[in-house]
Design an enzyme around this catalytic site. Structure first.
Site, short mmCIF file in Angstrom:
data_model
loop_
_atom_site.label_atom_id
_atom_site.label_comp_id
_atom_site.label_asym_id
_atom_site.label_seq_id
_atom_site.Cartn_x
_atom_site.Cartn_y
_atom_site.Cartn_z
N SER A 126 -0.38 -1.89 -7.47
CA SER A 126 -1.56 -2.43 -6.89
C SER A 126 -2.45 -3.02 -8.01
CB SER A 126 -1.91 -1.05 -5.99
OG SER A 126 -3.45 -1.94 -5.28
N TYR A 151 -6.17 7.58 -4.33
CA TYR A 151 -4.84 6.60 -3.52
C TYR A 151 -4.87 5.50 -4.88
CZ TYR A 151 -2.58 2.12 -2.38
OH TYR A 151 -2.40 1.43 -2.13
N LYS A 155 -0.86 5.59 -8.13
CA LYS A 155 -0.32 3.81 -8.34
C LYS A 155 -0.23 4.47 -9.60
CE LYS A 155 0.61 1.96 -4.63
NZ LYS A 155 2.10 2.82 -3.52
P1 NAD Z 1 2.37 0.76 5.24
O1 NAD Z 1 1.37 2.50 5.46
O2 NAD Z 1 1.99 -0.36 6.22
O3 NAD Z 1 4.05 1.10 5.36
C1 NAD Z 1 3.97 2.41 4.15
C2 NAD Z 1 5.48 2.65 5.24
O4 NAD Z 1 5.72 3.74 4.78
C3 NAD Z 1 5.53 2.74 7.01
O5 NAD Z 1 6.18 2.47 8.12
C4 NAD Z 1 5.33 4.57 7.23
O6 NAD Z 1 5.18 5.21 7.59
C5 NAD Z 1 5.88 4.75 6.10
N1 NAD Z 1 6.00 5.97 4.98
C6 NAD Z 1 4.80 6.75 4.84
N2 NAD Z 1 5.50 7.93 4.01
C7 NAD Z 1 6.40 7.88 4.30
C8 NAD Z 1 7.56 9.21 3.65
N3 NAD Z 1 6.94 10.31 3.24
N4 NAD Z 1 8.64 8.37 3.45
C9 NAD Z 1 8.87 8.25 4.43
N5 NAD Z 1 8.68 7.29 4.83
C10 NAD Z 1 6.92 6.89 4.84
O7 NAD Z 1 1.30 0.25 4.72
P2 NAD Z 1 2.07 -1.31 3.13
O8 NAD Z 1 0.81 -1.99 3.53
O9 NAD Z 1 2.85 -2.11 3.67
O10 NAD Z 1 2.11 -1.47 1.95
C11 NAD Z 1 2.91 -0.48 1.20
C12 NAD Z 1 3.06 -0.10 -0.04
O11 NAD Z 1 2.76 -1.78 -0.46
C13 NAD Z 1 2.28 0.71 -0.57
O12 NAD Z 1 2.99 1.76 -1.18
C14 NAD Z 1 1.01 0.75 -0.47
O13 NAD Z 1 0.45 1.54 -1.31
C15 NAD Z 1 1.14 -0.97 -1.49
N6 NAD Z 1 0.27 -1.34 -1.41
C16 NAD Z 1 0.11 -2.38 -0.55
C17 NAD Z 1 -1.00 -2.37 -0.31
C18 NAD Z 1 -2.17 -3.09 1.22
O14 NAD Z 1 -3.08 -3.64 0.42
N7 NAD Z 1 -1.36 -3.40 1.98
C19 NAD Z 1 -1.78 -3.05 -1.25
C20 NAD Z 1 -1.34 -2.85 -2.47
C21 NAD Z 1 -0.31 -1.87 -2.48
#
Ligand code: NAD
Ligand code: UDP
Length: 341
Positions: A126, A151, A155
């Site tokens: 991120s 959080y 990362k």
């Molecule tokens: P999200 O919460 O929609 O998707 C994450 C998925 O992982 C969910 O479906 C959840 O059920 C699953 N999950 C969580 N913990 C788990 C575990 N222990 N075992 C199995 N499944 C698990 O989030 P997102 O927005 O799609 O983000 C995806 C990745 O991108 C994450 O690592 C997040 O930190 C990173 N990220 C997101 C953003 C954002 O703004 N959305 C920005 C930067 C980085």
């Protein structure tokens, strides 16, 4: 032969759009997701959009027996590791949970990769690792900034542990993708951002206001040193971000270097107030908001240089912020209709 890509968290917001793009590009996909922040229906939506059904394993990425099953049953070419907890405010209250899920999850995946000779991992990092950047745009060489919540720390720790892992294991490759602010939804309106709890992020919050589930948005501060006083971010359509992963998969299957890092954003900054006004304009609706105090830990402005991803991956975002806000609203309307039927 088709390549099999394992996506952890593949039913989540970014994961589901990436799975769609991977299937459309001819990859086979398997998913591990524990549904802690997603819905099982997303699987059938992915099938409706692509005409293909990915393999699905419901469970936790920290479950070694499950990983053993998944890695034994599939000839995996690369892993995209999305699964993590991502709510900044919750991470402040429950730091141990965040460190546990986000760090132990990655360690479990890396161990399974090592055991089963899977050599490629793409990790969801991120822009939060840049903190409050002093010089804009952020390039991949911008120094790591002050991170203000657990959080964000997870990362950075993940980045470090993956770096050490590929250094110690010859033949392993990792790509760290530093996402800026993903928004929007698939044009079908079937998949989008649908957090289970009250959202922290700006666009999901705006959607709750648009759906009249919350009466107004609070803009966190209008006294920043920016043209309209509100914070600036780089909002990228989730389909452009998803496509960045397909390009990263193509890259990782051919690279020599053990580690690459790429920013995925648009290169353009948009303020909170500009975003709110754009949402109102493109969707022809009102959006009540008030100006509130600053939110602790917010960066004044953050946007990406995407030169490296453009040059080395061929990354070129196609959608504007307005497109993304239209698609986000379309997703909302479609879901509201769906829940009434
Ligand atoms: P999200 O919460 O929609 O998707 C994450 C998925 O992982 C969910 O479906 C959840 O059920 C699953 N999950 C969580 N913990 C788990 C575990 N222990 N075992 C199995 N499944 C698990 O989030 P997102 O927005 O799609 O983000 C995806 C990745 O991108 C994450 O690592 C997040 O930190 C990173 N990220 C997101 C953003 C954002 O703004 N959305 C920005 C930067 C980085
Ligand atoms: N924001 C806001 N009101 C909200 C949620 C977010 O004004 O209810 C602002 C926030 O201060 C930041 C921007 O919107 O300037 C993006 O916030 P978000 O949490 O979506 O992403 P991040 O801060 O992680 O970049």
């Amino acid at each position: 032969m088709k390549k099999m890509i394992l996506t952890t968290g593949g039913l989540g917001f970014i994961g589901s759009h990436t799975v769609v793009d991977l299937l459309n590009e001819g990859y086979d996909v398997c998913i591990i997701d524990n549904l802690s922040n997603s819905h099982i229906e997303v699987l059938s939506y992915i099938q409706q959009i692509t005409g293909k059904m990915p393999k699905f394993y419901q469970g936790d990425v920290r479950d070694n027996a499950l990983l053993e099953k998944v890695f034994s049953e599939n000839d995996i070419s690369a892993v995209i590791h999305f699964a993590a907890l991502k709510a900044v405010a919750e991470s402040v209250v429950k730091p141990l949970l965040y460190y546990e899920v986000n760090i132990d999850g990655t360690i479990a995946i890396l161990k399974a990769m090592q055991k089963h000779h899977v050599h490629n991992i793409i990790f969801s990092s991120s822009a939060t690792v840049y903190g409050d950047p002093k010089v804009l745009p952020c390039t991949e060489d911008t120094p790591i900034g002050e991170i203000k919540n657990p959080y964000g720390e997870t990362k950075l720790i993940n980045e470090m542990l993956i770096k050490d892992f590929v250094k110690a294991n010859e033949g392993m490759h990792a790509i760290l993708l530093r996402y800026f602010n993903p928004i929007g939804a698939h044009a079908s309106g079937l998949i989008g951002e649908d957090p289970k709890d009250i959202p922290n992020n700006l666009v999901p919050y705006i959607l709750r206001v648009a759906a009249k589930k919350i009466d107004h948005l609070t803009v966190f501060g209008d006294d920043y040193d920016t043209p309209d006083g509100s914070c600036i971010r780089d909002y990228i359509h989730v389909c452009d971000l998803a496509h960045g992963h397909v390009l990263a998969i193509k890259k990782i299957l051919t690279i020599e270097e053990p580690l690459k890092i790429y920013n995925l954003g648009t290169g353009k900054g948009t303020s909170v107030l500009e975003l709110v006004n754009a949402f109102k304009k493109v969707n022809h609706i009102d959006l009540p908001y008030v100006i509130g105090p600053r939110r602790a830990g917010d960066a004044t402005a953050s946007y990406a240089s995407i030169d490296l991803a453009q040059k080395e991956l061929g990354f070129a975002p196609k959608f504007s912020v307005e497109d993304a806000l239209k698609d986000a609203y379309h997703f909302l309307i479609k879901h509201e209709e769906g829940s009434k039927n």
